[in-house]
Design a protein around this motif. Structure first.
Motif, PDB file in Angstrom:
ATOM      1  N   ASN A  16       6.793  13.824  -4.048  1.00 16.05           N
ATOM      2  CA  ASN A  16       7.687  12.771  -4.548  1.00 16.05           C
ATOM      3  C   ASN A  16       8.363  11.904  -3.344  1.00 16.05           C
ATOM      4  N   VAL A  17       8.332  12.394  -2.239  1.00 13.88           N
ATOM      5  CA  VAL A  17       8.734  11.798  -1.064  1.00 13.88           C
ATOM      6  C   VAL A  17       7.612  11.194  -0.202  1.00 13.88           C
ATOM      7  N   ARG A  18       7.163  12.623   0.398  1.00 13.46           N
ATOM      8  CA  ARG A  18       6.144  12.027   1.805  1.00 13.46           C
ATOM      9  C   ARG A  18       5.063  11.206   1.175  1.00 13.46           C
ATOM     10  N   SER A  19       4.368  11.563  -0.026  1.00 15.86           N
ATOM     11  CA  SER A  19       3.424  10.736  -0.346  1.00 15.86           C
ATOM     12  C   SER A  19       3.808   9.313  -0.887  1.00 15.86           C
ATOM     13  N   PRO A  20       4.766   8.915  -1.467  1.00 17.97           N
ATOM     14  CA  PRO A  20       5.180   7.611  -1.689  1.00 17.97           C
ATOM     15  C   PRO A  20       5.408   6.993  -0.472  1.00 17.97           C
ATOM     16  N   TYR A  21       6.081   7.440   0.607  1.00 17.36           N
ATOM     17  CA  TYR A  21       6.457   6.865   1.977  1.00 17.36           C
ATOM     18  C   TYR A  21       5.198   6.356   2.428  1.00 17.36           C
ATOM     19  N   HIS A  22       4.128   7.348   2.802  1.00 21.95           N
ATOM     20  CA  HIS A  22       2.757   7.158   3.435  1.00 21.95           C
ATOM     21  C   HIS A  22       1.940   6.216   2.768  1.00 21.95           C
ATOM     22  N   ALA A  23       2.036   6.258   1.382  1.00 23.42           N
ATOM     23  CA  ALA A  23       1.201   5.431   0.539  1.00 23.42           C
ATOM     24  C   ALA A  23       1.700   4.061   0.775  1.00 23.42           C
ATOM     25  N   ALA A  24       3.096   3.846   0.571  1.00 26.35           N
ATOM     26  CA  ALA A  24       3.594   2.561   0.871  1.00 26.35           C
ATOM     27  C   ALA A  24       3.161   1.887   2.341  1.00 26.35           C
ATOM     28  N   VAL A  25       3.439   2.586   3.267  1.00 25.15           N
ATOM     29  CA  VAL A  25       2.971   2.035   4.512  1.00 25.15           C
ATOM     30  C   VAL A  25       1.594   1.687   4.555  1.00 25.15           C
ATOM     31  N   GLY A  26       0.684   2.811   4.141  1.00 26.55           N
ATOM     32  CA  GLY A  26      -0.576   2.459   4.270  1.00 26.55           C
ATOM     33  C   GLY A  26      -1.136   1.385   3.393  1.00 26.55           C
ATOM     34  N   ALA A  27      -0.547   1.302   2.364  1.00 26.55           N
ATOM     35  CA  ALA A  27      -0.847  -0.112   1.460  1.00 26.55           C
ATOM     36  C   ALA A  27      -0.383  -1.482   2.027  1.00 26.55           C
ATOM     37  N   ALA A  28       0.748  -1.420   2.768  1.00 25.83           N
ATOM     38  CA  ALA A  28       1.398  -2.492   3.516  1.00 25.83           C
ATOM     39  C   ALA A  28       0.331  -3.043   4.458  1.00 25.83           C
ATOM     40  N   ARG A  29      -0.240  -2.147   5.096  1.00 24.52           N
ATOM     41  CA  ARG A  29      -1.123  -2.516   6.487  1.00 24.52           C
ATOM     42  C   ARG A  29      -2.173  -3.626   5.822  1.00 24.52           C
ATOM     43  N   ASN A  30      -2.757  -3.722   4.793  1.00 25.94           N
ATOM     44  CA  ASN A  30      -3.719  -4.681   4.386  1.00 25.94           C
ATOM     45  C   ASN A  30      -3.127  -5.566   3.039  1.00 25.94           C
ATOM     46  N   MET A  31      -1.896  -5.360   2.979  1.00 23.64           N
ATOM     47  CA  MET A  31      -1.365  -6.132   1.722  1.00 23.64           C
ATOM     48  C   MET A  31      -1.194  -7.746   2.077  1.00 23.64           C
ATOM     49  N   PRO A  32      -1.722  -8.523   1.280  1.00 26.55           N
ATOM     50  CA  PRO A  32      -1.460  -9.757   1.475  1.00 26.55           C
ATOM     51  C   PRO A  32      -0.186 -10.171   1.281  1.00 26.55           C
ATOM     52  N   ASN A  33       0.326 -11.171   1.853  1.00 26.44           N
ATOM     53  CA  ASN A  33       1.493 -11.812   1.791  1.00 26.44           C
ATOM     54  C   ASN A  33       1.982 -12.041   0.430  1.00 26.44           C
ATOM     55  N   GLY A  34       3.260 -11.554  -0.056  1.00 20.34           N
ATOM     56  CA  GLY A  34       3.752 -11.736  -1.501  1.00 20.34           C
ATOM     57  C   GLY A  34       3.130 -10.643  -2.388  1.00 20.34           C
TER      58      GLY A  34
END
Ligand code: NDP
Length: 237
Positions: free
Chosen positions: A106-124
């Motif tokens: 509920n906590v560790r996975s959401p945090y690391h997933a969000a950061v991991g996804a944001a690395r390559n996420m396009p603007n917007g």
């Protein structure tokens, strides 16, 4: 309306309940959708066949497994972190390993997933976490561990919204009250007690939660970020 045409979405924990409703809704809205599941292989296959989304097994308690799924997808326009568990009971009697396992999911996975996804996420891009009204209000005993995980989601949403805002990436949480799923069946033993806290005394349907997620990941919500969006029949009012 296919407002998510050309968008790629990943839903963590999409095989059942609220996550499955989100998979259905985002595919209807046109997103190229991938979802993860833990143990519900059959449900995941059925949902994939029904919606055209792709199902991938990944244990959300395993940070490396989630990181690797995110990396494999390439740039994501939308990440929805839905996978969650509720370990309820007397804290003096609870197994500490079960509490830590819940914190992993509920906590560790959401945090690391969000950061991991944001690395390559396009603007917007869009990041949505499924929190809970219990992050704001825990009106019965036995929910301290669960409530702490959902309060943690609030903090990460606020902080990450600031970190990624310059790129137009929004980070929000959706905070359901009681929703009719395997986790919290509308005819379950806690029904009367839960409804006693509500202004509208019924469980929500998973598709009602998915509709709020659809708004947040859609084109009309580009200025909505860092916020907790409660949908709870007045449970927290
Ligand atoms: P369900 O138990 O019905 O479904 C949970 C989903 O999460 C399943 O698809 C399950 O996949 C997945 N999941 C759970 N653990 C893991 C794991 N370790 N790895 C991968 N996937 C996992 O729950 P709900 O749909 O009710 O809940 C979804 C979210 O909504 C949770 O975050 C919950 O805390 C939150 N919520 C729910 C409320 C409710 O009343 N129902 C109220 C407020 C918040 P699988 O079966 O394949 O393992």
């Amino acid at each position: 309306m296919p407002v998510l045409d050309d968008k790629k979405a990943l839903i963590l924990g999409g095989s059942r309940g609220i996550g499955a409703a989100i998979v259905e809704r985002l595919t209807q809205d046109g997103a190229d959708t991938v979802f993860t599941y833990g143990g519900s292989t059959e449900a995941a296959r059925t949902l994939a066949d029904k919606t055209g989304a792709r199902a991938v097994q990944a244990d959300s308690a395993d940070r490396d497994a989630v990181a690797s799924i995110i990396k494999d997808q390439g740039p994501l326009d939308v990440l929805v972190v839905n996978a969650g568990v509720a370990v309820l009971g007397d804290p003096l009697e609870q197994d500490p390993d079960a509490i830590d396992h819940m914190i992993d999911i509920n906590v560790r996975s959401p945090y690391h997933a969000a950061v991991g996804a944001a690395r390559n996420m396009p603007n917007g891009g869009r990041i949505v976490m499924i929190g809970s009204v219990n992050g704001d209000r825990m009106p019965f005993p036995g929910g301290a561990g669960y409530a702490l995980t959902k309060s943690a989601v609030q903090g990460m949403v606020r902080g990450l919204a600031r970190d990624f805002g310059e790129r137009g990436i929004t980070v929000n949480s959706v905070q359901p009250g009681p929703v009719d799923t395997d986790l919290n069946p509308a005819d379950g033993p806690m029904k009367e007690m839960m409804h006693s806290f509500m202004a509208i005394k019924r469980h929500a349907r998973p598709d009602e939660i998915a509709a709020m997620v659809a708004y947040l990941v859609g084109p009309e919500a580009s200025i909505v970020t860092g916020a907790q969006h409660t949908i709870d029949g007045g449970f927290g009012a």
